[in-house]
Design a protein around this motif. Structure first.
Motif, short mmCIF file in Angstrom:
data_model
loop_
_atom_site.label_atom_id
_atom_site.label_comp_id
_atom_site.label_asym_id
_atom_site.label_seq_id
_atom_site.Cartn_x
_atom_site.Cartn_y
_atom_site.Cartn_z
N LYS A 209 -28.31 -54.92 -35.11
CA LYS A 209 -26.97 -55.27 -34.63
C LYS A 209 -26.21 -54.03 -34.20
O LYS A 209 -26.53 -52.91 -34.61
CB LYS A 209 -26.20 -56.02 -35.72
N GLU A 210 -25.18 -54.24 -33.38
CA GLU A 210 -24.34 -53.14 -32.98
C GLU A 210 -23.41 -52.73 -34.13
O GLU A 210 -23.08 -53.54 -35.00
CB GLU A 210 -23.50 -53.53 -31.76
N ARG A 211 -23.00 -51.49 -34.08
CA ARG A 211 -22.05 -51.02 -35.09
C ARG A 211 -20.70 -51.70 -34.84
O ARG A 211 -20.27 -51.83 -33.69
CB ARG A 211 -21.92 -49.51 -35.03
N GLU A 212 -20.04 -52.10 -35.92
CA GLU A 212 -18.76 -52.81 -35.80
C GLU A 212 -17.72 -52.19 -36.70
O GLU A 212 -18.04 -51.69 -37.80
CB GLU A 212 -18.93 -54.29 -36.15
N GLY A 213 -16.49 -52.23 -36.25
CA GLY A 213 -15.39 -51.73 -37.06
C GLY A 213 -15.05 -52.69 -38.16
O GLY A 213 -15.01 -53.91 -37.95
N VAL A 214 -14.80 -52.18 -39.34
CA VAL A 214 -14.48 -53.00 -40.51
C VAL A 214 -13.00 -52.90 -40.84
O VAL A 214 -12.32 -53.90 -41.01
CB VAL A 214 -15.33 -52.56 -41.71
N ALA A 215 -12.50 -51.68 -40.96
CA ALA A 215 -11.10 -51.47 -41.33
C ALA A 215 -10.68 -50.08 -40.90
O ALA A 215 -11.49 -49.15 -40.90
CB ALA A 215 -10.90 -51.63 -42.83
N THR A 216 -9.41 -49.95 -40.55
CA THR A 216 -8.87 -48.64 -40.18
C THR A 216 -7.52 -48.44 -40.86
O THR A 216 -6.83 -49.41 -41.20
CB THR A 216 -8.74 -48.49 -38.66
N ILE A 217 -7.17 -47.18 -41.09
CA ILE A 217 -5.89 -46.84 -41.71
C ILE A 217 -5.28 -45.66 -40.97
O ILE A 217 -5.98 -44.71 -40.61
CB ILE A 217 -6.08 -46.54 -43.22
N TYR A 218 -4.00 -45.76 -40.71
CA TYR A 218 -3.27 -44.66 -40.08
C TYR A 218 -2.91 -43.66 -41.16
O TYR A 218 -2.21 -44.01 -42.12
CB TYR A 218 -2.04 -45.18 -39.36
N THR A 219 -3.35 -42.43 -41.02
CA THR A 219 -3.21 -41.47 -42.09
C THR A 219 -1.76 -41.11 -42.38
O THR A 219 -1.42 -40.74 -43.50
CB THR A 219 -3.99 -40.19 -41.76
N GLY A 220 -0.90 -41.22 -41.39
CA GLY A 220 0.49 -40.87 -41.59
C GLY A 220 1.31 -41.97 -42.24
O GLY A 220 2.05 -41.73 -43.20
N THR A 221 1.17 -43.19 -41.74
CA THR A 221 1.99 -44.30 -42.20
C THR A 221 1.32 -45.14 -43.27
O THR A 221 1.99 -45.87 -44.01
CB THR A 221 2.34 -45.22 -41.04
N GLY A 222 0.00 -45.08 -43.35
CA GLY A 222 -0.74 -45.94 -44.27
C GLY A 222 -0.95 -47.34 -43.73
O GLY A 222 -1.49 -48.20 -44.45
N GLY A 223 -0.54 -47.58 -42.48
CA GLY A 223 -0.76 -48.89 -41.90
C GLY A 223 -2.24 -49.19 -41.76
O GLY A 223 -3.05 -48.28 -41.53
N THR A 224 -2.61 -50.46 -41.91
CA THR A 224 -4.02 -50.82 -41.90
C THR A 224 -4.32 -51.95 -40.93
O THR A 224 -3.43 -52.71 -40.53
CB THR A 224 -4.48 -51.26 -43.30
N SER A 225 -5.58 -52.06 -40.59
CA SER A 225 -6.05 -53.14 -39.73
C SER A 225 -7.47 -53.49 -40.16
O SER A 225 -8.23 -52.59 -40.55
CB SER A 225 -6.04 -52.70 -38.26
N TYR A 226 -7.80 -54.78 -40.10
CA TYR A 226 -9.09 -55.25 -40.59
C TYR A 226 -9.79 -56.14 -39.57
O TYR A 226 -9.13 -56.86 -38.82
CB TYR A 226 -8.92 -56.04 -41.89
N ALA A 227 -11.10 -56.12 -39.63
CA ALA A 227 -11.86 -57.11 -38.88
C ALA A 227 -11.66 -58.46 -39.54
O ALA A 227 -11.50 -58.56 -40.76
CB ALA A 227 -13.34 -56.73 -38.89
N ASP A 228 -11.67 -59.51 -38.73
CA ASP A 228 -11.44 -60.86 -39.27
C ASP A 228 -12.46 -61.21 -40.35
O ASP A 228 -12.13 -61.92 -41.31
CB ASP A 228 -11.52 -61.89 -38.14
N SER A 229 -13.66 -60.72 -40.22
CA SER A 229 -14.73 -61.08 -41.15
C SER A 229 -14.52 -60.54 -42.55
O SER A 229 -15.17 -61.01 -43.50
CB SER A 229 -16.08 -60.59 -40.61
N VAL A 230 -13.63 -59.57 -42.72
CA VAL A 230 -13.44 -58.97 -44.04
C VAL A 230 -12.02 -59.13 -44.57
O VAL A 230 -11.74 -58.73 -45.71
CB VAL A 230 -13.82 -57.48 -44.04
N LYS A 231 -11.14 -59.70 -43.78
CA LYS A 231 -9.76 -59.87 -44.23
C LYS A 231 -9.69 -60.67 -45.51
O LYS A 231 -10.36 -61.69 -45.66
CB LYS A 231 -8.94 -60.58 -43.14
N GLY A 232 -8.91 -60.18 -46.45
CA GLY A 232 -8.76 -60.85 -47.72
C GLY A 232 -9.82 -60.47 -48.75
O GLY A 232 -9.68 -60.81 -49.93
N ARG A 233 -10.87 -59.78 -48.31
CA ARG A 233 -11.93 -59.37 -49.24
C ARG A 233 -12.03 -57.85 -49.36
O ARG A 233 -12.36 -57.33 -50.42
CB ARG A 233 -13.27 -59.91 -48.76
N PHE A 234 -11.78 -57.15 -48.28
CA PHE A 234 -11.89 -55.69 -48.26
C PHE A 234 -10.50 -55.07 -48.19
O PHE A 234 -9.60 -55.61 -47.55
CB PHE A 234 -12.70 -55.21 -47.06
N THR A 235 -10.37 -53.90 -48.83
CA THR A 235 -9.12 -53.14 -48.77
C THR A 235 -9.43 -51.68 -48.50
O THR A 235 -10.20 -51.05 -49.25
CB THR A 235 -8.34 -53.26 -50.08
#
Length: 121
Positions: free
Chosen positions: A41-67
Motif C-alpha cells: 500500500k501507499e504511505r498514508e498520513g495518520v496525524a499531524t501536529i503544529y509545533t507552535g500551536t499544538g493544533g492537530t489533524s487526523y486521518a478519518d480512519s484513526v479519529k477517536g482512537r489515536f492521539t
C-alpha cells in the motif's frame, strides 16, 4: 545532524494499545506528523501536529482512537494508539516539515526510519 528516531512499535492483539515515540534533534519544523505504510500500500498520513500551536489533524480512519501529542521540553513526538485493529498494522514513520497536509507527504522534509506495528486478530 537531523535525526528522527521512532520507538515503541511492537505486536499487540486487536483492541490493544501502543504508544509510539519520536525523538527529534538537529532540526526545527512548523509541524510534525505520523505516517504509516502497510505492505503493498501507499504511505498514508495518520496525524499531524503544529509545533507552535499544538493544533492537530487526523486521518478519518484513526479519529477517536489515536492521539498525537508533543513534549517540547524533550523534543519528542508521541502517538497514542488505542483500540487497535489488524488494519492498523504497518510501518509507522515520524516526519517533520513546513507544509502540514496529511495527504501530501512532500510537505514533510525530515523522516525517521520507522517502527513496525503489528496487530493480530
Amino acid at each position: 545532524q537531523v535525526q528522527l528516531v521512532e520507538s515503541g512499535g511492537g505486536s499487540v492483539q486487536a483492541g490493544g494499545s501502543l504508544r509510539l515515540s519520536c525523538a527529534a534533534s538537529g532540526m526545527s519544523a512548523f509541524c510534525m506528523a505520523w505516517f504509516r505504510q502497510a505492505p503493498g500500500k501507499e504511505r498514508e498520513g495518520v496525524a499531524t501536529i503544529y509545533t507552535g500551536t499544538g493544533g492537530t489533524s487526523y486521518a478519518d480512519s484513526v479519529k477517536g482512537r489515536f492521539t498525537i501529542s508533543q513534549d517540547n521540553a524533550k523534543n519528542t513526538l508521541y502517538l497514542q494508539m488505542n483500540n487497535l485493529s489488524p488494519e492498523d498494522s504497518a510501518m509507522y514513520y515520524c516526519a517533520a516539515g513546513f507544509l502540514c497536509k496529511l495527504r501530501d507527504e512532500n510537505g514533510y522534509r525530515f523522516w525517521g526510519q520507522g517502527t513496525q506495528v503489528t496487530v493480530s486478530s
